[in-house]
Enzyme design. Structure first.
Site, PDB file in Angstrom:
ATOM      1  N   GLU A  39       0.823  -1.205   0.000  1.00  0.00           N
ATOM      2  CA  GLU A  39       0.000   0.000   0.000  1.00  0.00           C
ATOM      3  C   GLU A  39       0.859   1.259   0.000  1.00  0.00           C
ATOM      4  O   GLU A  39       0.529   2.251  -0.663  1.00  0.00           O
ATOM      5  CB  GLU A  39      -0.956   0.000   1.200  1.00  0.00           C
ATOM      6  CG  GLU A  39      -2.055  -1.051   1.119  1.00  0.00           C
ATOM      7  CD  GLU A  39      -2.978  -0.867  -0.073  1.00  0.00           C
ATOM      8  OE1 GLU A  39      -3.057   0.255  -0.622  1.00  0.00           O
ATOM      9  OE2 GLU A  39      -3.623  -1.848  -0.485  1.00  0.00           O
ATOM     10  N   LEU A  82      11.629   4.606  -7.164  1.00  0.00           N
ATOM     11  CA  LEU A  82      10.201   4.688  -6.846  1.00  0.00           C
ATOM     12  C   LEU A  82       9.776   6.117  -6.532  1.00  0.00           C
ATOM     13  O   LEU A  82       8.607   6.464  -6.656  1.00  0.00           O
ATOM     14  CB  LEU A  82       9.858   3.801  -5.634  1.00  0.00           C
ATOM     15  CG  LEU A  82       9.449   2.358  -5.909  1.00  0.00           C
ATOM     16  CD1 LEU A  82       9.179   1.637  -4.601  1.00  0.00           C
ATOM     17  CD2 LEU A  82       8.216   2.296  -6.801  1.00  0.00           C
ATOM     18  N   GLY A  83      10.726   6.943  -6.097  1.00  0.00           N
ATOM     19  CA  GLY A  83      10.411   8.330  -5.767  1.00  0.00           C
ATOM     20  C   GLY A  83       9.673   8.467  -4.451  1.00  0.00           C
ATOM     21  O   GLY A  83       9.372   7.478  -3.771  1.00  0.00           O
ATOM     22  N   TYR A 122      -6.390   6.089   4.631  1.00  0.00           N
ATOM     23  CA  TYR A 122      -6.511   5.092   3.564  1.00  0.00           C
ATOM     24  C   TYR A 122      -5.677   3.854   3.857  1.00  0.00           C
ATOM     25  O   TYR A 122      -6.179   2.722   3.779  1.00  0.00           O
ATOM     26  CB  TYR A 122      -6.092   5.672   2.202  1.00  0.00           C
ATOM     27  CG  TYR A 122      -5.892   4.577   1.185  1.00  0.00           C
ATOM     28  CD1 TYR A 122      -6.984   3.965   0.584  1.00  0.00           C
ATOM     29  CD2 TYR A 122      -4.615   4.083   0.889  1.00  0.00           C
ATOM     30  CE1 TYR A 122      -6.814   2.919  -0.304  1.00  0.00           C
ATOM     31  CE2 TYR A 122      -4.444   3.033   0.000  1.00  0.00           C
ATOM     32  CZ  TYR A 122      -5.542   2.464  -0.589  1.00  0.00           C
ATOM     33  OH  TYR A 122      -5.376   1.412  -1.443  1.00  0.00           O
ATOM     34  N   ASP A 140      -9.386   5.941  -1.701  1.00  0.00           N
ATOM     35  CA  ASP A 140      -8.338   6.565  -2.514  1.00  0.00           C
ATOM     36  C   ASP A 140      -8.998   7.246  -3.718  1.00  0.00           C
ATOM     37  O   ASP A 140     -10.228   7.349  -3.792  1.00  0.00           O
ATOM     38  CB  ASP A 140      -7.294   5.539  -2.947  1.00  0.00           C
ATOM     39  CG  ASP A 140      -7.830   4.514  -3.940  1.00  0.00           C
ATOM     40  OD1 ASP A 140      -9.058   4.501  -4.209  1.00  0.00           O
ATOM     41  OD2 ASP A 140      -7.026   3.715  -4.458  1.00  0.00           O
ATOM     42  N   CYS A 201     -18.666   2.074 -19.224  1.00  0.00           N
ATOM     43  CA  CYS A 201     -19.896   1.855 -18.462  1.00  0.00           C
ATOM     44  C   CYS A 201     -20.628   0.567 -18.851  1.00  0.00           C
ATOM     45  O   CYS A 201     -21.227  -0.096 -17.993  1.00  0.00           O
ATOM     46  CB  CYS A 201     -20.829   3.050 -18.620  1.00  0.00           C
ATOM     47  SG  CYS A 201     -20.172   4.582 -17.913  1.00  0.00           S
TER      48      CYS A 201
END
Length: 351
Positions: A39, A82-83, A122, A140, A201
């Site tokens: 996460e 990954l920053g 979150y 999120d 949709c």
């Protein structure tokens, strides 16, 4: 959505997830530590990018103890590319708290888990619902987009206070028997079907309960105000090599952007100073020649800032002792250090 359709909505959503969910490595475990790692990595980073990092990371740090006491420079090297490196530091700090305060067991309630460093609403909800099967919200951007359309919520999702509206919606809708599947289903639906533009949709398993779809307004939601323009800063970066073929390298401060990462000397370009003179004064070196005045030019974009980088390769001679946290190292030595992505771009073009 009318309350009487809630049961059908959650049933269709979870059934769809069970048949269509993405096969991701963190979905093959119920270990709260491993789910926590996933996460944190997934924050502001694409799934495809995260997968190899996640696998390497857990091979290096398979248990919560392994990460808690890992050397920070080693950890940053594992995170390299990954920053948002504060995520790695906060993750390690939070994990260490679990080891020292909770006997190495990740808390199974929102009150305690939310106290851990770097664990926001979150992340807390994701760990609790997926690892512990607790009916907790995990909201999120994907979840807000889906529910803004399903429930026709017109509040601006860029406003922090709006998040609570969606948390309450999840609390109303969540499948208490399968909360982890429910939360992940909302995330997958947002990533795969209910996308920011051109939502699919007709493929959506809950379109019958979607107010925006039934009113033909799916492409108008969510409401999101525009971000403030990012600041631009211009830098001259020096790949400065000495007579022994070693390059000048420095460690960034331990606080702030890219803390404790290593970089080639960066001089902000402005009207009041010459970059070459500043390099010589600040680093106690003298430029003795130019190898490539236009080695590399590129931009690096952060969420709030853009670096415009001009890199040149120069020969230098050390005149006095180097400043603190500044070294001359070989390219082989530099490659063992944690460096941010813009510096890796420069490193990769050096022989």
């Amino acid at each position: 959505m009318k309350y009487q359709y809630t049961k059908e909505f959650r049933h269709n959503l979870v059934e769809w997830f069970n048949h269509e969910k993405r096969d991701l490595p963190w979905r093959h475990t119920s270990d709260p530590y491993k789910i926590w790692v996933s996460e944190v990595m997934l924050q502001q980073t694409r799934v495809d990018t995260v997968i190899p990092y996640y696998n390497r990371f857990l091979e290096k740090y398979p248990t919560i103890h392994d990460l808690a006491y890992a050397p920070q420079e080693e950890l940053l090297k594992m995170w390299e590319g990954l920053g948002y490196y504060s995520r790695a530091r906060n993750l390690q700090a939070g994990v260490k708290e679990v080891v020292e305060k909770y006997n190495s067991v990740v808390p199974d309630n929102r009150h305690d888990i939310s106290k851990l460093k770097g664990v926001g609403p979150y992340t807390a909800g994701a760990i609790l619902s997926i690892a512990y099967q607790k009916p907790e919200h995990a909201v999120d951007g994907n979840v807000m987009r889906v529910l803004s359309r399903v429930l026709h919520i017109e509040e601006d999702i860029a406003q922090p206070k709006t998040r609570r509206v969606f948390e309450e919606a999840v609390e109303m809708l969540i499948d208490e028997q399968h909360p982890g599947d429910f939360n992940q289903a909302l995330m997958d639906l947002g990533a795969m079907i209910c996308t920011p533009t051109s939502p699919k949709c007709l493929l959506c398993p809950v379109r019958d309960y979607c107010i925006a779809f039934n009113e033909g307004k799916a492409d108008q939601l969510p409401v999101k105000s525009k971000k403030v323009k990012t600041k631009k800063v211009q830098f001259k970066v020096f790949a400065a090599v000495d007579e022994e073929g070693r390059y000048l390298i420095e460690k960034r401060p331990s606080e702030g952007l890219l803390a404790d990462m290593w970089q080639f000397p960066m001089i902000e370009i402005n009207e009041n100073s010459l970059s070459e003179e500043t390099l010589q004064q600040n680093y106690n070196v003298e430029i003795s020649g130019y190898i490539d005045k236009e080695l590399l030019e590129f931009k690096h974009i952060f969420s709030h800032l853009t670096w415009e980088m001009e890199c040149m390769q120069v020969k230098v001679v050390q005149k006095m002792d180097l400043p603190e946290n500044v070294l001359f190292l070989t390219l082989e030595q530099i490659r063992t250090l944690p460096m941010p992505v813009p510096m890796l771009k420069i490193l990769n073009v050096l022989n």
